[in-house]
Design an enzyme around this catalytic site. Structure first.
Site, PDB file in Angstrom:
ATOM      1  CG  MET A   1      -1.524  -8.088  -7.145  1.00 47.34           C
ATOM      2  SD  MET A   1      -0.441  -6.992  -8.620  1.00 47.34           S
ATOM      3  CE  MET A   1       1.042  -6.527  -8.163  1.00 47.34           C
ATOM      4  NE  ARG A   2      -8.454 -11.279  -5.317  1.00 47.72           N
ATOM      5  CZ  ARG A   2      -8.584 -12.953  -5.986  1.00 47.72           C
ATOM      6  NH1 ARG A   2      -8.932 -13.709  -6.887  1.00 47.72           N
ATOM      7  NH2 ARG A   2      -7.682 -13.612  -4.531  1.00 47.72           N
TER       8      ARG A   2
ATOM      9  CG  HIS B   1       2.430  -1.876 -14.348  1.00 44.29           C
ATOM     10  ND1 HIS B   1       2.333  -3.327 -14.180  1.00 44.29           N
ATOM     11  CD2 HIS B   1       2.556  -2.388 -15.580  1.00 44.29           C
ATOM     12  CE1 HIS B   1       2.719  -4.752 -14.640  1.00 44.29           C
ATOM     13  NE2 HIS B   1       3.445  -3.586 -15.346  1.00 44.29           N
TER      14      HIS B   1
ATOM     15  N   GLY C   1       0.481  -1.657  -0.123  1.00 39.30           N
ATOM     16  CA  GLY C   1       0.151  -0.120  -0.144  1.00 39.30           C
ATOM     17  C   GLY C   1       0.902   1.019  -0.042  1.00 39.30           C
ATOM     18  CB  SER C   2       4.159   2.365  -0.728  1.00 39.02           C
ATOM     19  OG  SER C   2       4.811   1.783  -2.313  1.00 39.02           O
ATOM     20  CG  ASN C   3       1.469   3.489  -5.808  1.00 36.06           C
ATOM     21  OD1 ASN C   3       2.091   4.701  -6.202  1.00 36.06           O
ATOM     22  ND2 ASN C   3       2.051   2.599  -5.828  1.00 36.06           N
TER      23      ASN C   3
ATOM     24  CG  ASN D   1      -3.370  -0.323 -12.559  1.00 29.44           C
ATOM     25  OD1 ASN D   1      -3.171  -1.087 -11.501  1.00 29.44           O
ATOM     26  ND2 ASN D   1      -2.854  -1.318 -13.099  1.00 29.44           N
TER      27      ASN D   1
END
Ligand code: GAR
Length: 209
Positions: A97-98, A116, A17-19, A114
């Site tokens: 991650m889904r 990435h 959860g750093s973002n 998202n």
């Protein structure tokens, strides 16, 4: 001074959860006109849920069902209801991650983003920084994009580049990419906030892209 109308966001994540932290810190410091309504994780003991508690943001564990890379359709429907109930207007995937499918994509068209850790379309999927190293790239980075029903795919909104150092380790490269992620993601969310605030003025609409 008139306050900007705040955009209600929901953050979905599976990991550390750093973002999420980067976004919540920017909200707390007052330079992101968003309100985090809910943090959702498909992993019961994910640190991202502790982080939500630390920032006093409502949070919930969503049992993902029997699939590994997606949610069961009924569970994805339940996620839609949960986010709607919380008043979420922008869904922010932060290490979730889904792959999302119709229930979510239909409910939040052009409202799911998202991040990435590669310069998409290069290296979608897991551990993208390792993929870049193995491929012998000299530059990689991170991308924020709209979400569609393919893995790390959809219209690109913003990217940041980082040079790969000679003999760089995977850990070092990922850490340096994450520093960029923590700048890029709040900046993109800020853009959405700005458009949202403008759209609340008379004769304007919150445009789709
Ligand atoms: C981030 O590096 C993000 O780019 C990546 O997961 C990490 C989550 O870190 N996402 C993907 O690989 C999506 N395919 P965080 O939990 O510390 O924010």
């Amino acid at each position: 001074m008139t306050q900007m109308k705040r955009l209600s966001i929901g953050i979905l994540g599976s990991g550390k959860g750093s973002n999420c932290r980067a976004i919540l810190e920017r909200i707390r410091s007052g330079d992101l006109a968003a309100e985090a309504r809910l943090v959702v994780s498909d992993v019961l003991d994910a640190p991202i849920l502790d982080m939500a508690r630390e920032f006093r943001v409502a949070n919930t564990y969503l049992p993902p069902g029997r699939f590994r890379t997606r949610l069961e359709p009924e569970i994805e429907e339940q996620l839609v209801q949960t986010l709607r109930h919380a008043g979420v207007e922008l869904v922010v995937l932060a290490g979730f991650m889904r792959v999302l499918h119709q229930p979510m994509l239909k409910a939040f068209p052009h409202r799911i983003i998202n991040i990435h850790p590669s310069l998409l379309p290069k290296f979608p999927g897991l551990e993208a920084w390792k993929q870049a190293l193995v491929a012998g790239e000299t530059v990689t980075g991170c991308t924020v994009h709209y979400v569609d029903d393919r893995i790390d795919h959809g219209q690109i909104l913003a990217q940041k580049e980082v040079k790969i150092l000679p003999n760089e380790s995977a850990e070092s490269l990922h850490a340096r990419i994450q520093v960029l992620e923590h700048e890029l993601y709040p900046a993109v969310v800020a853009e959405f906030c700005k458009r949202y605030a403008e759209a609340t003025q008379p004769d304007k609409g919150w445009s789709d892209n």
